[in-house]
Design a protein around this motif. Sequence first.
Motif, PDB file in Angstrom:
ATOM      1  N   ILE A 114       0.943  -1.266   0.095  1.00  0.00           N
ATOM      2  CA  ILE A 114      -0.188  -0.049  -0.085  1.00  0.00           C
ATOM      3  C   ILE A 114       0.796   1.064   0.078  1.00  0.00           C
ATOM      4  O   ILE A 114       0.599   2.312  -0.476  1.00  0.00           O
ATOM      5  N   ILE A 115       1.976   1.227   0.613  1.00  0.00           N
ATOM      6  CA  ILE A 115       3.307   2.178   0.651  1.00  0.00           C
ATOM      7  C   ILE A 115       3.406   2.807  -0.898  1.00  0.00           C
ATOM      8  O   ILE A 115       3.618   3.594  -1.340  1.00  0.00           O
ATOM      9  N   VAL A 116       3.648   1.629  -1.461  1.00  0.00           N
ATOM     10  CA  VAL A 116       4.255   1.633  -2.826  1.00  0.00           C
ATOM     11  C   VAL A 116       2.948   2.215  -3.683  1.00  0.00           C
ATOM     12  O   VAL A 116       3.287   3.168  -4.619  1.00  0.00           O
ATOM     13  N   ALA A 117       1.810   1.766  -3.510  1.00  0.00           N
ATOM     14  CA  ALA A 117       0.868   2.385  -4.539  1.00  0.00           C
ATOM     15  C   ALA A 117       0.401   3.746  -4.028  1.00  0.00           C
ATOM     16  O   ALA A 117       0.176   4.355  -5.022  1.00  0.00           O
ATOM     17  N   GLN A 118       0.644   4.037  -2.865  1.00  0.00           N
ATOM     18  CA  GLN A 118       0.347   5.691  -2.550  1.00  0.00           C
ATOM     19  C   GLN A 118       1.436   6.600  -3.164  1.00  0.00           C
ATOM     20  O   GLN A 118       1.242   7.606  -3.719  1.00  0.00           O
ATOM     21  N   ALA A 119       2.643   5.912  -2.900  1.00  0.00           N
ATOM     22  CA  ALA A 119       3.815   6.748  -3.625  1.00  0.00           C
ATOM     23  C   ALA A 119       3.367   7.123  -5.128  1.00  0.00           C
ATOM     24  O   ALA A 119       3.738   8.154  -5.356  1.00  0.00           O
ATOM     25  N   THR A 120       3.218   6.068  -5.823  1.00  0.00           N
ATOM     26  CA  THR A 120       3.142   6.155  -7.158  1.00  0.00           C
ATOM     27  C   THR A 120       1.995   6.990  -7.685  1.00  0.00           C
ATOM     28  O   THR A 120       2.138   7.991  -8.333  1.00  0.00           O
ATOM     29  N   ILE A 121       0.846   6.993  -6.816  1.00  0.00           N
ATOM     30  CA  ILE A 121      -0.280   7.824  -7.031  1.00  0.00           C
ATOM     31  C   ILE A 121       0.212   9.337  -6.803  1.00  0.00           C
ATOM     32  O   ILE A 121      -0.274  10.288  -7.461  1.00  0.00           O
ATOM     33  N   MET A 122       0.811   9.360  -5.749  1.00  0.00           N
ATOM     34  CA  MET A 122       1.195  10.825  -5.239  1.00  0.00           C
ATOM     35  C   MET A 122       2.226  11.507  -6.176  1.00  0.00           C
ATOM     36  O   MET A 122       2.189  12.589  -6.420  1.00  0.00           O
ATOM     37  N   PHE A 123       3.027  10.655  -6.833  1.00  0.00           N
ATOM     38  CA  PHE A 123       4.121  11.154  -7.884  1.00  0.00           C
ATOM     39  C   PHE A 123       3.273  11.937  -8.793  1.00  0.00           C
ATOM     40  O   PHE A 123       3.528  12.999  -9.272  1.00  0.00           O
ATOM     41  N   GLY A 124       2.192  11.343  -9.289  1.00  0.00           N
ATOM     42  CA  GLY A 124       1.414  12.126 -10.504  1.00  0.00           C
ATOM     43  C   GLY A 124       0.807  13.528 -10.053  1.00  0.00           C
ATOM     44  O   GLY A 124       1.005  14.208 -10.617  1.00  0.00           O
ATOM     45  N   TYR A 125       0.467  13.421  -8.859  1.00  0.00           N
ATOM     46  CA  TYR A 125      -0.167  14.670  -8.259  1.00  0.00           C
ATOM     47  C   TYR A 125       0.893  15.942  -7.962  1.00  0.00           C
ATOM     48  O   TYR A 125       0.772  16.914  -8.396  1.00  0.00           O
ATOM     49  N   ALA A 126       1.932  15.058  -7.582  1.00  0.00           N
ATOM     50  CA  ALA A 126       3.089  16.257  -7.127  1.00  0.00           C
ATOM     51  C   ALA A 126       3.572  16.839  -8.505  1.00  0.00           C
ATOM     52  O   ALA A 126       3.748  18.001  -8.640  1.00  0.00           O
ATOM     53  N   MET A 127       3.557  15.857  -9.518  1.00  0.00           N
ATOM     54  CA  MET A 127       4.075  16.533 -10.639  1.00  0.00           C
ATOM     55  C   MET A 127       3.266  17.577 -11.358  1.00  0.00           C
ATOM     56  O   MET A 127       3.569  18.498 -11.761  1.00  0.00           O
ATOM     57  N   VAL A 128       1.749  17.285 -11.210  1.00  0.00           N
ATOM     58  CA  VAL A 128       0.957  18.150 -11.736  1.00  0.00           C
ATOM     59  C   VAL A 128       1.251  19.442 -10.926  1.00  0.00           C
ATOM     60  O   VAL A 128       1.130  20.693 -11.608  1.00  0.00           O
ATOM     61  N   ASP A 129       1.185  19.491  -9.733  1.00  0.00           N
ATOM     62  CA  ASP A 129       1.098  20.719  -8.964  1.00  0.00           C
ATOM     63  C   ASP A 129       2.567  21.349  -9.243  1.00  0.00           C
ATOM     64  O   ASP A 129       2.537  22.600  -9.128  1.00  0.00           O
ATOM     65  N   LEU A 130       3.569  20.631  -9.050  1.00  0.00           N
ATOM     66  CA  LEU A 130       4.764  21.506  -9.379  1.00  0.00           C
ATOM     67  C   LEU A 130       4.873  21.929 -10.703  1.00  0.00           C
ATOM     68  O   LEU A 130       5.712  23.161 -10.930  1.00  0.00           O
ATOM     69  N   ALA A 131       4.303  21.340 -11.741  1.00  0.00           N
ATOM     70  CA  ALA A 131       4.439  21.915 -13.055  1.00  0.00           C
ATOM     71  C   ALA A 131       3.683  23.225 -13.012  1.00  0.00           C
ATOM     72  O   ALA A 131       3.862  24.278 -13.784  1.00  0.00           O
ATOM     73  N   ALA A 132       2.432  23.242 -12.136  1.00  0.00           N
ATOM     74  CA  ALA A 132       1.728  24.604 -12.206  1.00  0.00           C
ATOM     75  C   ALA A 132       2.379  25.506 -11.366  1.00  0.00           C
ATOM     76  O   ALA A 132       2.403  26.617 -11.843  1.00  0.00           O
ATOM     77  N   ILE A 133       3.290  25.167 -10.473  1.00  0.00           N
ATOM     78  CA  ILE A 133       3.903  26.274  -9.779  1.00  0.00           C
ATOM     79  C   ILE A 133       5.017  26.804 -10.580  1.00  0.00           C
ATOM     80  O   ILE A 133       5.169  28.098 -10.681  1.00  0.00           O
TER      81      ILE A 133
END
Lengths: 310, 342, 288
Positions: C206-225
Amino acid sequence: MPDTTAPVPGTAALAAGTAAPVLEVTGLRKEFGELVAVDEVSFRVPASRSLAIVGESGSGKTTIARMIVGLERPTGGAISACGEDRSRPARSARDRRRRGRQVQIVFQDPYTSLDPRHTALDTIDEVLRLHHGWPADRRRARITELTGLVGLDERQSRALPRALSGGQRQRVAIARALAAEPQLLILDESVAALDVSIQAQVLNLLADIRDETGVSYVLISHDLAVVRQLADETIVLRNGQVVEHGPTGQVLDDPRHPYTQRLRASVPAPGWTPSRRLAAGAASAEPPPGTELPSAAAPAGADQEDSPRE
Amino acid sequence: MSHGTGGENTAGPLLEVAGLTVRLAVRGVRRAVLRDVGLTVRPGEALGLVGESGSGKSMTARAIDRLLPRGAEVTGTIRFGGRDIGALGGAELRGYRSHVAMIFQDPRAHVNPVRRIGDFMTEALRTNLGVTGAEAQRRATDMLAQVGVGGGPARLRQYPHELSGGMLQRVMIAAALLTEPQLLLADEPTTALDVTTQAEVVAILAELRRDFGLAMVFITHDLELAAAICDRTAVMYAGQIVEVAASARLHDDPLHPYTAALAAARPDITATRPRLRAIPGRPLSAFEAPPAECAFAPRCAHARDECRAAVPDLVTLDGGLSRCARAAELRGRLGEEADADA
Amino acid sequence: MTASALVPVEPARRRLGLLRETGPAGLISAAVIAAATVVAVFGPLLAPDDPDLPNLSLAFVGPITGHLLGFDFQGRDLLSRLLAGGQSSMLGPLAVVILAMVTGSVLAVTAAWRRGATDAVISSGLDILFAFPGILLAVLATTVFGAGLPAASAALAVAYMPYVARVLRGAALKERSQPYVAALEVQGASAASICLRHLLPNMAPIIVAQATIMFGYAMVDLAAISFLGLGVQPPAPNWGVMISENQAGILQGYPLPALAAGACIVAVVIAFNVLGERLFERAQAARG
């Protein structure tokens, strides 16, 4: 055959005869809020003897087991094992480990009592490393002794729990408990979830282990036939109180207390005809709608009625 | 083939299962879980179905109630009241389910926790018998009283979590009986209950059977329990029926080595044995059993070469059935060994 | 009496088997992620041309031989810029994920192990953090600490951490209540060793799954920044920055530079999301 030159736990107690009891419980009490799960329970287990604690759900038997091993803290009373008081939680890691070398436990459910990612070898090795500073080869030798003692072969020792059957997993759990060389082993419904033919194997194994190591058992069980097979003495619990106490044969063949009589009469046997409401009122009275049920109010530590089999 | 315990019942069997073989996809591979299972239940009769893990006893009940998982391959016939139930669909199937009720080991897993007891109890009445409103409630309350759950209409408004396991199981029995079924399939209904509660539930079932003329298939791992409450008992091993006999005889005069070994392996409540007669190895599932020999042979003390030559057929022997190649030879000797101490 | 195995013991499954079980979508996603990782690590080396060399006479020129994707608004080779930009575009989210997962795991396991008052305090603290939306916090952080990836990444990690902690706390509580943990406690094993050797490894799926999903969100947010000019500063290559830099081209009829950068972000984010969701489903299914 296990190596007879290996240290045999319990021999000190055997040699001393019936010196100190391996377990002494006095006035033990446990409250969960309003609910009194264990009410002034006292008993003792002499060295190398076996005691059974019999009761139905809500009797408090599992709570007592948890208090003895330190998973639950008594509200009142005293527990002393191997001459040391353990009524209060252990203060240091060293104390906790020492208590682990005195009393161990084997749980009911073989499917959740082992870490699914560790093999039997890993599991036993971890316990050995916890209690002893032995080099790897000495640990390996001891692991081989223990797995041999519980009847696991090479392949089973290296397998993950998911590749093992319920009976094999219980053997691993027993080996893990014995790795600490305890003087007292609590068997909390340890054979209840096993098939009949496997149960017989494990009961024989437990008797053999007792003969070879002199360990004492506290057997928690609802199954009176298992109790007869393994325990010297029996106490019967009802709603947290001891209602009967004596040698197993006597308690089962000639029960004095009405509740014990009722328990004994409820066991199926050829020619048995179940009759409704064996005892007027008592436990068969259903609480009217809206009443809080004791089993519903007790938290996870207390007995659960719906324990799955197999 | 029906086997009597004495009653001459001119009516045909209520339930007739013949040649039932079920294959399921286990981890992607199609495997047999039931092999050539056959049994009969006459109206009003109680048949015990005993077995350990992997024996297929639950699967048999599910097959009878058409509750097998999707993708299950079923061959053989199941006839209820003379009709082939495999062919039923839609409304007919619902009708069938009002004649054949099933109760399970863990009632909580089979009940919707957010619905009141009264709701799910009266549901079958509404859909199958068209009984609604006050009449349905009255019947539900009456049935609850019959199973020993008092409290009247107020009880119907309770939720499942407000009841203990034993009480909920009694409620499930009441719910099952509301449609006045002819056959009750009970899959380990008392395994998760205290022994005193089990005694009461079993007594209730016996009473209700007498009152309603209900037939029952009682599934359990407990040979003594089945023997005590059922007229006949069938023993299953590795997806097959290995013995069927009158319950009274099963313990003293078993026809199959597995039955004898199972009885002998149980500890005795009246005496401590020096050693229990354990069966070596572990119980197999149908798909683990070797295909062309007796499934029990590897663990059987009486196995000979002929047992490993082919899967033994069910043979009739003294009013019972046994799937043992040496059944006739071992006749009468298995009971003695079961009682003899190690 | 030995319970001799009449049935052979199941061989352990291999890593690839895990991936295969996520289906074709999972496999494709894994391939995309692998490609993106290669770009992130070796990007600047793989670039055919200098990503930072402007040549205004080539501004917005389309694909020609030797320059597969053409040029951006400053006449820099687009392909080279995309490859070089992969580094900062992937590194930022990686930092966010590591920070959020580590702090989230520690808090989750501590809360689940200790339960009682400790759990109540930690859960309340997390509830407060939930109130802060990620991007807003990142904007605030860059205003205070200066624009750039470090401040933005740290702020996003703080904002994401409660989500991680909440999910992991549930998983940790479930593991903690298992009898094998109790057995180890009775042996006298320390809380730390049980958590590190048993609790966390069993939560790994579940940790790996969470990290994977989070990577996508972080990428979008950082791209926006970065798009907003608060993250990676131009002229450094970064996919979010490139969308911003080249947006004028969309209106002028040269959409390729901006869209190509956007497509890279979208492809990688989707890949992480899809794979993450599949792994999550599998983790849930495995726990039953």
